[in-house]
Enzyme design. Structure first.
Site, short mmCIF file in Angstrom:
data_model
loop_
_atom_site.label_atom_id
_atom_site.label_comp_id
_atom_site.label_asym_id
_atom_site.label_seq_id
_atom_site.Cartn_x
_atom_site.Cartn_y
_atom_site.Cartn_z
N CYS A 1 -1.94 9.23 3.13
CA CYS A 1 -1.66 8.72 1.78
C CYS A 1 -2.73 9.17 0.79
O CYS A 1 -2.44 9.52 -0.34
CB CYS A 1 -1.57 7.19 1.81
SG CYS A 1 -3.02 6.38 2.48
N GLU B 1 0.89 -1.18 0.00
CA GLU B 1 0.00 0.00 0.00
C GLU B 1 0.91 1.21 0.00
O GLU B 1 1.56 1.49 1.01
CB GLU B 1 -0.89 -0.02 1.24
CG GLU B 1 -1.83 -1.21 1.26
CD GLU B 1 -2.58 -1.27 2.58
OE1 GLU B 1 -3.20 -0.28 2.97
OE2 GLU B 1 -2.53 -2.33 3.22
P1 NAD Z 1 8.86 4.82 4.09
O1 NAD Z 1 8.64 4.05 2.85
O2 NAD Z 1 10.07 5.66 4.22
O3 NAD Z 1 8.90 3.83 5.36
C1 NAD Z 1 7.86 2.91 5.61
C2 NAD Z 1 8.39 1.80 6.51
O4 NAD Z 1 9.38 1.06 5.79
C3 NAD Z 1 9.07 2.28 7.79
O5 NAD Z 1 8.74 1.37 8.83
C4 NAD Z 1 10.54 2.18 7.43
O6 NAD Z 1 11.36 2.04 8.56
C5 NAD Z 1 10.56 0.92 6.58
N1 NAD Z 1 11.70 0.78 5.67
C6 NAD Z 1 12.54 1.73 5.20
N2 NAD Z 1 13.42 1.19 4.33
C7 NAD Z 1 13.13 -0.13 4.25
C8 NAD Z 1 13.67 -1.22 3.49
N3 NAD Z 1 14.69 -1.05 2.65
N4 NAD Z 1 13.10 -2.44 3.62
C9 NAD Z 1 12.03 -2.63 4.45
N5 NAD Z 1 11.49 -1.63 5.19
C10 NAD Z 1 12.02 -0.39 5.09
O7 NAD Z 1 7.53 5.66 4.30
P2 NAD Z 1 7.23 6.77 5.40
O8 NAD Z 1 7.99 8.01 5.06
O9 NAD Z 1 7.38 6.15 6.74
O10 NAD Z 1 5.64 7.00 5.13
C11 NAD Z 1 5.15 7.86 4.17
C12 NAD Z 1 4.72 7.14 2.92
O11 NAD Z 1 3.77 6.12 3.23
C13 NAD Z 1 4.00 8.05 1.94
O12 NAD Z 1 4.45 7.78 0.65
C14 NAD Z 1 2.53 7.64 2.08
O13 NAD Z 1 1.73 7.94 0.96
C15 NAD Z 1 2.67 6.18 2.31
N6 NAD Z 1 1.43 5.64 2.91
C16 NAD Z 1 0.61 4.85 2.15
C17 NAD Z 1 -0.59 4.36 2.67
C18 NAD Z 1 -1.52 3.49 1.86
O14 NAD Z 1 -2.36 2.84 2.47
N7 NAD Z 1 -1.42 3.45 0.55
C19 NAD Z 1 -0.94 4.68 3.98
C20 NAD Z 1 -0.09 5.49 4.73
C21 NAD Z 1 1.11 5.98 4.18
#
Ligand code: NAD
Length: 467
Positions: A272, A238
């Site tokens: 999001c 997501e």
């Molecule tokens: P992010 O992608 O930076 O991090 C998300 C998670 O992934 C965190 O727990 C992070 O520690 C982890 N992570 C980072 N690098 C990783 C790797 N290489 N492998 C595995 N895990 C890793 O996102 P963010 O900045 O925390 O959140 C914002 C983003 O989330 C925005 O793009 C937003 O649109 C999206 N989002 C989407 C939804 C949806 O349902 N579509 C809902 C909420 C947020």
């Protein structure tokens, strides 16, 4: 209350993770910075717990309903802690806790039934839905509790055990939620692990994990899919959105302005499926800009724990820097800040609610996901142009159409290329609906029965009618 797996997980190699209050920019607590090598033992314990947890749906229903009660009872501890580390107004944190309990109740009672298969031949079949095993969840910092429960409620209801990793920016409320929920469950059915990368990457590639369900940004989603390819685990992603709101000629600007404003600025725009671009008919353009700018100028910005605050800070320093960068670029590209356009002179990660007019359509604040309190408003002459612009990015999470002629609005909404389209509102979801971004906004389906089946595999039994 039973200790969750993370409580007694060894953290001897690991340091501690400082947790910053975004309203002050100062660390106020810490969480374990777990070493990826700890995952082997955590996953092994979760796999052992699966043997009993998978066995009986009625036991799971009772345990998950008890967990929902426990979450509600812990709201006064969970909500202020969530605000402290995430930044959102405390009333929104209470609402997030309530949604977490509601989601547990919804999935607790959603039990998959065996389904007969018949195609008219004498061989008959039946689908019996089976859990996958131990599954992993990785979630971001914008709705830590709500998104954690969106992962563990369907996964556990389906009979899996789960290892869940919150964002290192928001580990505390999730750890507390984990221990509250774990108090109602057998040990190691839900384990929370916290720490910096490469903890998430190692979790996603762990050979003992059968499904990786991830919510976060598109680039990290790609990395997670690559990690999970190592064990060919199922992947649900997501990802980010860049939702457009298309206002039609007959829209009542004053009537919708509040709703539209909050659909863009709630949780400081860190949603999001927030409205991230507005397309307004040229004839109404200046009225729409002014109506939104007025609300941006009068919204009360302050620390989330102050009950008067309507908008809190951004969650973290890099996110604030990104918002400053996108805004500066738009202003350099010729945009005008009808409201805001700058950081606020407060400690912490505060940015003034910003409405941008006259933004070139190729400015990054339009083409990318800003994920903050900055909203570009763009004019259009023909509705086809607005639909084309709304659909013209790599994103496909949501979109909305606003107008008084509902049939016409519905016809325009039908042309949006996204997973969910709203008419005269935005970003409200039902627990019972499928939630699935298209294009780069997601892979797989969450929510409703589809979310449950995303955590199950079909096991088919065929039998001949005669022996
Ligand atoms: P992010 O992608 O930076 O991090 C998300 C998670 O992934 C965190 O727990 C992070 O520690 C982890 N992570 C980072 N690098 C990783 C790797 N290489 N492998 C595995 N895990 C890793 O996102 P963010 O900045 O925390 O959140 C914002 C983003 O989330 C925005 O793009 C937003 O649109 C999206 N989002 C989407 C939804 C949806 O349902 N579509 C809902 C909420 C947020």
């Amino acid at each position: 209350m039973r200790a969750n797996g993370f409580r007694d997980a060894p953290t001897s190699h690991a340091g501690r993770l400082a947790v910053v209050d975004p309203a002050t920019g100062v660390a106020f607590d810490e969480a374990p910075d777990q070493h990826p090598d700890e995952l082997d033992a955590v996953v092994e314990r979760a796999q052992a717990a699966w043997r009993d947890w998978r066995a009986d749906a009625a036991t799971r229903t009772a345990a998950l309903l008890a967990a929902a009660d426990a979450v509600e009872a812990a709201a006064a501890d969970l909500a202020p802690l969530l605000t402290r580390e995430q930044g959102k107004p405390v009333a929104e944190s209470y609402a997030e806790v309530a949604r977490t309990a509601a989601r547990l109740r919804y999935f607790a009672e959603l039990v998959p039934e065996p389904q007969p298969i018949s195609d008219g031949r004498p061989v008959r079949g039946e689908i019996r839905w089976r859990p996958l095993g131990t599954v992993a969840a990785i979630v971001p910092w914008n709705f830590p509790l709500q998104l954690a429960s969106a992962k563990f409620a369907p996964a556990l209801a389906a009979g899996n055990t789960m290892v869940l990793k919150p964002s290192p920016y928001t580990p505390l409320a999730t750890r507390l939620l984990g221990s509250v929920v774990a108090g109602a469950l057998p040990e190691n059915v839900l384990t929370i692990v916290t720490g910096r990368e490469p903890l998430g990457a190692r979790l996603a590639s762990h050979p003992g994990i059968r499904h990786v369900t991830f919510t976060g940004s598109i680039p990290t989603g790609r990395a997670v899919a690559e990690s999970a390819a190592a064990s060919l685990a199922r992947v649900t992603l997501e990802l980010g959105g860049n939702d457009a709101a298309v206002l039609l000629e007959d829209v009542d600007v004053e009537r919708i302005a509040d709703r539209l404003f909050w659909a863009a600025f709630r949780n400081c725009g860190q949603v999001c499926m927030a409205v991230k671009r507005v397309y307004a008919p040229a004839r109404l353009y200046s009225r729409v800009v002014e109506a939104l700018a007025h609300r941006a100028k009068t919204a009360v910005v302050g620390a989330g724990l102050d009950p008067g605050s309507q908008l809190g800070p951004l969650n973290n320093g890099p996110q604030l820097a990104r918002i400053e960068r996108y805004t500066a670029q738009a202003l350099a590209d010729g945009a005008r800040a009808a409201a805001g356009g700058h950081r606020l002179d407060l400690s912490g990660y505060f940015f003034a609610p910003t409405v941008l007019a006259g933004v070139p359509p190729d400015s990054p604040v339009v083409t990318q996901e800003q994920f903050g309190p900055v909203l570009p408003v763009l004019p259009y002459d023909r509705v086809d142009e607005a639909v084309e612009a709304a659909n013209g990015t790599g994103f496909g999470l949501g979109g909305s159409v606003w107008g008084t002629d509902l049939e016409r609005a519905e016809a325009v909404a039908d042309r949006l290329e996204c997973g969910t389209a709203w008419i005269n509102h935005h970003a409200e979801l039902s627990l019972a609906q499928p939630f699935a971004g298209i294009k780069e906004s997601g892979v797989g389906v969450a929510g409703g029965p589809w979310g449950l089946y995303g955590n199950l595999r079909p096991f088919v039994v065929h039998r001949r009618e005669e022996a």
